[in-house]
Design a protein around this motif. Structure first.
Motif, PDB file in Angstrom:
ATOM      1  N   THR A  61       0.872  -1.167   0.000  1.00  0.00           N
ATOM      2  CA  THR A  61       0.000   0.000   0.000  1.00  0.00           C
ATOM      3  C   THR A  61       0.908   1.214   0.000  1.00  0.00           C
ATOM      4  O   THR A  61       1.676   1.423   0.934  1.00  0.00           O
ATOM      5  CB  THR A  61      -0.933  -0.001   1.229  1.00  0.00           C
ATOM      6  OG1 THR A  61      -1.689  -1.215   1.214  1.00  0.00           O
ATOM      7  CG2 THR A  61      -1.878   1.184   1.194  1.00  0.00           C
ATOM      8  N   THR A  63       1.449   5.394  -0.598  1.00  0.00           N
ATOM      9  CA  THR A  63       0.801   6.702  -0.568  1.00  0.00           C
ATOM     10  C   THR A  63       1.808   7.781  -0.957  1.00  0.00           C
ATOM     11  O   THR A  63       2.898   7.852  -0.397  1.00  0.00           O
ATOM     12  CB  THR A  63       0.245   7.018   0.840  1.00  0.00           C
ATOM     13  OG1 THR A  63      -0.668   5.992   1.214  1.00  0.00           O
ATOM     14  CG2 THR A  63      -0.442   8.364   0.876  1.00  0.00           C
ATOM     15  N   SER A  67      -2.484  10.395  -2.579  1.00  0.00           N
ATOM     16  CA  SER A  67      -3.081   9.331  -3.378  1.00  0.00           C
ATOM     17  C   SER A  67      -2.552   7.991  -2.867  1.00  0.00           C
ATOM     18  O   SER A  67      -1.340   7.801  -2.763  1.00  0.00           O
ATOM     19  CB  SER A  67      -2.703   9.518  -4.858  1.00  0.00           C
ATOM     20  OG  SER A  67      -3.135   8.413  -5.610  1.00  0.00           O
ATOM     21  N   THR A  68      -3.456   7.084  -2.542  1.00  0.00           N
ATOM     22  CA  THR A  68      -3.070   5.783  -2.012  1.00  0.00           C
ATOM     23  C   THR A  68      -3.535   4.683  -2.943  1.00  0.00           C
ATOM     24  O   THR A  68      -4.687   4.670  -3.376  1.00  0.00           O
ATOM     25  CB  THR A  68      -3.681   5.561  -0.615  1.00  0.00           C
ATOM     26  OG1 THR A  68      -3.222   6.595   0.255  1.00  0.00           O
ATOM     27  CG2 THR A  68      -3.295   4.202  -0.054  1.00  0.00           C
ATOM     28  N   ASN A  69      -2.631   3.759  -3.261  1.00  0.00           N
ATOM     29  CA  ASN A  69      -2.957   2.603  -4.094  1.00  0.00           C
ATOM     30  C   ASN A  69      -2.428   1.342  -3.436  1.00  0.00           C
ATOM     31  O   ASN A  69      -1.387   1.363  -2.784  1.00  0.00           O
ATOM     32  CB  ASN A  69      -2.339   2.735  -5.494  1.00  0.00           C
ATOM     33  CG  ASN A  69      -2.973   3.866  -6.273  1.00  0.00           C
ATOM     34  OD1 ASN A  69      -4.160   3.852  -6.539  1.00  0.00           O
ATOM     35  ND2 ASN A  69      -2.169   4.859  -6.625  1.00  0.00           N
ATOM     36  N   THR A  70      -3.150   0.247  -3.628  1.00  0.00           N
ATOM     37  CA  THR A  70      -2.751  -1.037  -3.077  1.00  0.00           C
ATOM     38  C   THR A  70      -2.499  -2.011  -4.223  1.00  0.00           C
ATOM     39  O   THR A  70      -3.275  -2.077  -5.169  1.00  0.00           O
ATOM     40  CB  THR A  70      -3.841  -1.593  -2.136  1.00  0.00           C
ATOM     41  OG1 THR A  70      -4.017  -0.655  -1.068  1.00  0.00           O
ATOM     42  CG2 THR A  70      -3.437  -2.936  -1.559  1.00  0.00           C
ATOM     43  N   TYR A  71      -1.394  -2.742  -4.115  1.00  0.00           N
ATOM     44  CA  TYR A  71      -0.980  -3.704  -5.133  1.00  0.00           C
ATOM     45  C   TYR A  71      -0.782  -5.059  -4.474  1.00  0.00           C
ATOM     46  O   TYR A  71      -0.099  -5.154  -3.458  1.00  0.00           O
ATOM     47  CB  TYR A  71       0.333  -3.260  -5.790  1.00  0.00           C
ATOM     48  CG  TYR A  71       0.285  -1.830  -6.283  1.00  0.00           C
ATOM     49  CD1 TYR A  71      -0.118  -1.536  -7.578  1.00  0.00           C
ATOM     50  CD2 TYR A  71       0.635  -0.774  -5.442  1.00  0.00           C
ATOM     51  CE1 TYR A  71      -0.174  -0.226  -8.024  1.00  0.00           C
ATOM     52  CE2 TYR A  71       0.588   0.540  -5.882  1.00  0.00           C
ATOM     53  CZ  TYR A  71       0.183   0.805  -7.176  1.00  0.00           C
ATOM     54  OH  TYR A  71       0.132   2.105  -7.614  1.00  0.00           O
ATOM     55  N   GLN A 167       2.910   6.395  -9.661  1.00  0.00           N
ATOM     56  CA  GLN A 167       1.607   7.043  -9.411  1.00  0.00           C
ATOM     57  C   GLN A 167       1.731   8.533  -9.313  1.00  0.00           C
ATOM     58  O   GLN A 167       2.683   9.115  -8.979  1.00  0.00           O
ATOM     59  CB  GLN A 167       0.931   6.474  -8.182  1.00  0.00           C
ATOM     60  CG  GLN A 167       1.579   6.805  -6.866  1.00  0.00           C
ATOM     61  CD  GLN A 167       0.800   6.242  -5.691  1.00  0.00           C
ATOM     62  OE1 GLN A 167      -0.053   5.394  -5.842  1.00  0.00           O
ATOM     63  NE2 GLN A 167       1.095   6.709  -4.503  1.00  0.00           N
TER      64      GLN A 167
END
Length: 167
Positions: A61, A63, A67-71, A167
């Motif tokens: 995860t 950030t 902006s936070t994205n999980t892979y 990102q």
């Protein structure tokens, strides 16, 4: 009859040995490693967590810029072996959290922490359900703990890191 008893004893021994190896020897269910860049200008600020469980399932995860994205990713058997070795070498299962805590106050720079969830059967009596690596770490143990952190970072596939950083 004696030969049959020897075969049965061998099979039981082999199953116990395999079971002990599979149980990850450190008796952990999951690890959650957290990294924060620290106090820097917003455009350079980022943080991430890496979660891995004993089956090899993993999540990064990441950030950056609010902006936070999980892979999701999978850790191989060899990767789990590396993690187990790093956990054992760091001595986190035998050293108390109080002993791991450094005496100095953490001032600036990146912050790293780790939370280890123990397997259910290990959580009994005086064995804690979780182990938390404090910030800062005692200098006596900092090299092995930093190696553990690097091992965890290295288990995240490079293509996942590339996606997260883009990102």
């Amino acid at each position: 009859m004696l030969i049959l008893m020897k075969k049965i004893s061998f099979i039981i021994f082999a199953l116990l040995l395999v079971g002990k190896c599979y149980s990850q020897s450190g008796e952990w269910a999951s690890v959650l490693y957290s990294y924060s860049k620290g106090p820097v200008s917003p455009e350079y600020q980022y943080n991430y967590t890496v979660w891995i469980d004993e089956t090899g399932s993993g999540k990064l995860t990441y950030t950056k810029s609010a902006s936070t994205n999980t892979y999701e990713f999978t850790v191989s058997k060899e990767g789990l072996d590396k993690l187990n070795n790093a956990l054992m070498k760091s001595q986190v299962f035998v050293i108390s959290e109080d002993s791991l805590k450094g005496e100095r106050t953490h001032i600036g720079g990146p912050e790293k922490s780790l939370l280890i969830n123990r397997l259910q059967y290990a959580v009994q009596g005086s064995i804690p359900a979780t182990i938390e690596i404090p910030i800062p770490v005692n200098e006596k143990y900092s090299d092995s703990i930093n190696e553990l952190y690097e091992t965890i970072d290295g288990l995240v596939p490079s293509d996942v890191w590339d996606l997260a950083r883009a990102q």
